[in-house]
Design a protein around this motif. Structure first.
Motif, PDB file in Angstrom:
ATOM      1  N   ARG A  28      -7.531   0.208   6.714  1.00 44.16           N
ATOM      2  CA  ARG A  28      -6.499   0.475   5.704  1.00 44.16           C
ATOM      3  C   ARG A  28      -5.282  -0.421   5.929  1.00 44.16           C
TER       4      ARG A  28
ATOM      5  N   THR B 182      -3.562  -3.883   3.508  1.00 43.61           N
ATOM      6  CA  THR B 182      -2.186  -4.166   3.093  1.00 43.61           C
ATOM      7  C   THR B 182      -1.707  -5.489   3.677  1.00 43.61           C
TER       8      THR B 182
ATOM      9  N   GLU C 230      -2.789  -8.373   1.635  1.00 46.93           N
ATOM     10  CA  GLU C 230      -2.022  -8.488   0.399  1.00 46.93           C
ATOM     11  C   GLU C 230      -0.630  -9.076   0.647  1.00 46.93           C
TER      12      GLU C 230
ATOM     13  N   GLU D 135       0.284   8.080  -2.195  1.00 49.43           N
ATOM     14  CA  GLU D 135       0.272   6.745  -2.796  1.00 49.43           C
ATOM     15  C   GLU D 135      -0.238   6.784  -4.232  1.00 49.43           C
TER      16      GLU D 135
ATOM     17  N   ASP E 149       2.839   1.843  -1.697  1.00 49.89           N
ATOM     18  CA  ASP E 149       1.975   1.509  -0.572  1.00 49.89           C
ATOM     19  C   ASP E 149       2.757   1.878   0.680  1.00 49.89           C
TER      20      ASP E 149
ATOM     21  N   GLU F 190       2.834  -0.704   3.495  1.00 50.15           N
ATOM     22  CA  GLU F 190       3.779  -1.779   3.187  1.00 50.15           C
ATOM     23  C   GLU F 190       5.213  -1.332   3.471  1.00 50.15           C
TER      24      GLU F 190
END
Length: 547
Positions: free
Chosen positions: A17, A21, A24, A283, A289, A292
């Motif tokens: 998980r 992130t 990204e 979320e 996120d 993030e």
């Protein structure tokens, strides 16, 4: 300082998980792997991998980060995630710690200190003290850690000594700290938690709440956001109380403040100073996120102090390798794994998300949490979300290892769950896989009328011994077998010992939880086939009895 390369001091689903992130955000990723975990999916998914001696050795994570030039460490959940000493060591090493400050972790991680701080901040707490002061029923709890380990419900004085001893052993094994305390036990509360975000500049915001009342062994099975059928006044008070507690300990990063709700009353339980397993439902309804946000906060970025809009409803269930009736962990190779397509929109605002830490062909062992996947459904309202989740569970298929999939399918169709009326006693008062009632019974008819008397005790949990004798392999009528794979931590009898029905013969450990195996009848021990320290398979012969 921007994070450029992040090491995840964890494994499994949460490691993947966090990697997602990071990809990204353009952040390079590093996995760590223990010697007995080299085939795991998280190892195959990171940019780089470093072998370490074990996940519980803080110095190994720091060494690994230095070896590959990582500039930050994210602890995930479990293992060292809530250890203030680990956070401090990371910062002393000149690395960015993606989590709460060491001071906040120490204050929040000590449940007794946390209760004191909550009380001083005006947050309601459950009475604690000696058994004589509290009375029965009471809950014995470990002062450190979480996840249901080191917890025992005690309803009579006769149960107390055994409960204290077992909870201390469990807490010591799981957290390295056997400190215990006792607090008042509520029979049928709801478990509601508030998601916090807090930056290094003193801003603390509540990002909605989650209902996590459906639990087994004090561990969550189904979570949802927002909490159903919650009075708006109580909701506002919960959010404000969580923020007050976060400010009182100068919290930073993502964290969760947990409460029990009993009617219009609520009480502080504890702080989880980490990302939670159930964070995806928050979320889903907020569009945030949270990983993030953790990284941005660790980089020094300030939060915008505003309420976050909640849209629709989200529900999550945890697919485990465990017996669906007894909740005992299972092992085996996953020969087939078909999960719903991840992050697929179903139209009309509905969507399915899948977070997993294994693939087809992977082995599920005893050393680590047997979580296979989390399935999260989001809809315009709760009814849509539950319907979407039911369809996703129908599509799911696992072969090669026993899972709780039948339980999850039963759960999301249950009238009590559908009505949003589940409490923490749900799985004891509604035995797993029992026939479904036609509808949810109104509260006035769910128990005998009791004029100004205490609430009746919740039903007994599933009978592990009965289930193991019904389902497991047998070695004759006198055989007592292991209801699950595990490690023998104590043998309570020897050949020739006279025993009574329900007397503990052997105590097994799996996932740092103690499981006593009892005698099914009055008799005499004919032979003992295991010793402390032995690892046994499910169905293995432990003790032979004769009547």
């Amino acid at each position: 300082m921007p994070v450029e390369k992040l090491l995840v001091a964890n494994r499994g689903e949460i490691a993947l998980r966090i990697f997602r992130t990071c990809r990204e955000l353009g952040i390079d990723t590093v996995a760590v792997v223990a010697p007995d975990d080299v085939g795991s999916l998280h190892v195959r998914s990171a940019g780089e991998t470093v072998q370490i001696s074990g996940y519980l050795h803080s110095e190994e994570h720091i060494r690994a980060a230095k070896a590959v030039g990582a500039d930050a460490i994210h602890p995930g959940y479990g293992f060292l995630a809530e250890r203030g000493d680990f956070a401090e060591a990371v910062e002393v090493a000149g690395l960015t710690w993606v989590g709460p400050s060491p001071e906040a972790l120490r204050l929040g991680g000590d449940k007794l200190a946390a209760k004191r701080i909550a009380r001083e901040a005006g947050v309601p707490v459950l009475p604690d003290g000696t058994p004589d002061e509290i009375g029965f029923p009471l809950l014995v709890k470990a002062a450190a850690g979480g996840g249901g380990r080191g917890m025992r419900v005690v309803r009579t004085q006769a149960e107390l000594d055994d409960a204290l001893a077992a909870a201390e052993r469990e807490a010591t094994g799981a957290f390295g700290d056997g400190t215990l305390y006792c607090e008042r036990y509520l029979e049928r509360p709801r478990h509601v938690e508030v998601q916090l975000l807090a930056d290094a500049h003193g801003t603390v915001v509540a990002v909605g709440e989650r209902d996590c009342s459906v639990q087994r062994r004090h561990q969550k099975v189904l979570e949802e956001s927002p909490a159903p059928a919650l009075d708006e006044g109580v909701r506002t008070q919960l959010l404000n109380a969580a923020v007050a507690f976060g400010k009182a300990i100068r919290y930073r990063s993502a964290g969760t403040v947990e409460f029990v709700v009993d009617g219009d009353e609520f009480f502080f339980l504890e702080l989880n100073g980490r990302i939670q397993v159930e964070h995806p439902v928050t979320e889903a309804v907020t569009g945030l996120d949270l990983i993030e946000r953790q990284i941005r906060i660790a980089e020094g970025e300030p939060l915008v102090a505003q309420s976050h809009k909640v849209e629709g409803h989200a529900v999550e269930v945890r697919l485990y390798a465990e017996d669906p009736a007894t909740f005992l962990p299972q092992t085996g190779r996953i020969e087939r794994l078909h999960l719903p397509s991840d992050n697929v929109s179903l139209g009309a605002g509905r969507a399915i998300r899948v977070d997993t830490g294994v693939e087809e062909g992977d082995e599920v062992g005893l050393a680590y949490d047997p979580l296979i996947a989390k399935l999260i459904a989001h809809g315009h309202d709760r009814h849509e979300a539950l319907d979407a989740l039911a369809a996703a569970l129908d599509e799911t298929d696992v072969v090669g290892v026993t899972t709780n999939l039948p339980l999850l399918r039963w759960l999301v169709s249950h009238p009590v769950v559908r009505a949003g009326k589940a409490t923490t006693a749900f799985l004891t008062e509604h035995p797993p896989l029992s026939p479904l009632p036609l509808r949810h019974t109104p509260a006035a008819w769910r128990m005998p009328w009791r004029l100004n008397l205490p609430k009746a005790p919740s039903a007994a949990p599933p009978d592990i011994d009965a289930e193991s004798h019904r389902h497991g392999p047998t070695h004759g009528e006198s055989a007592v077998i292991a209801p699950m794979p595990g490690t023998v931590i104590r043998v309570e009898v020897e050949a020739g010992t006279e025993v009574s029905a329900r007397q503990a013969l052997v105590v097994l450990e799996a996932m740092k939880m103690e499981i006593p195996v009892h005698s099914p009848f009055d008799g005499t021990v004919k032979a003992v086939h295991v010793a402390a320290g032995d690892r046994v398979a499910g169905g293995a012969l432990l003790v032979e009895l004769e009547s």
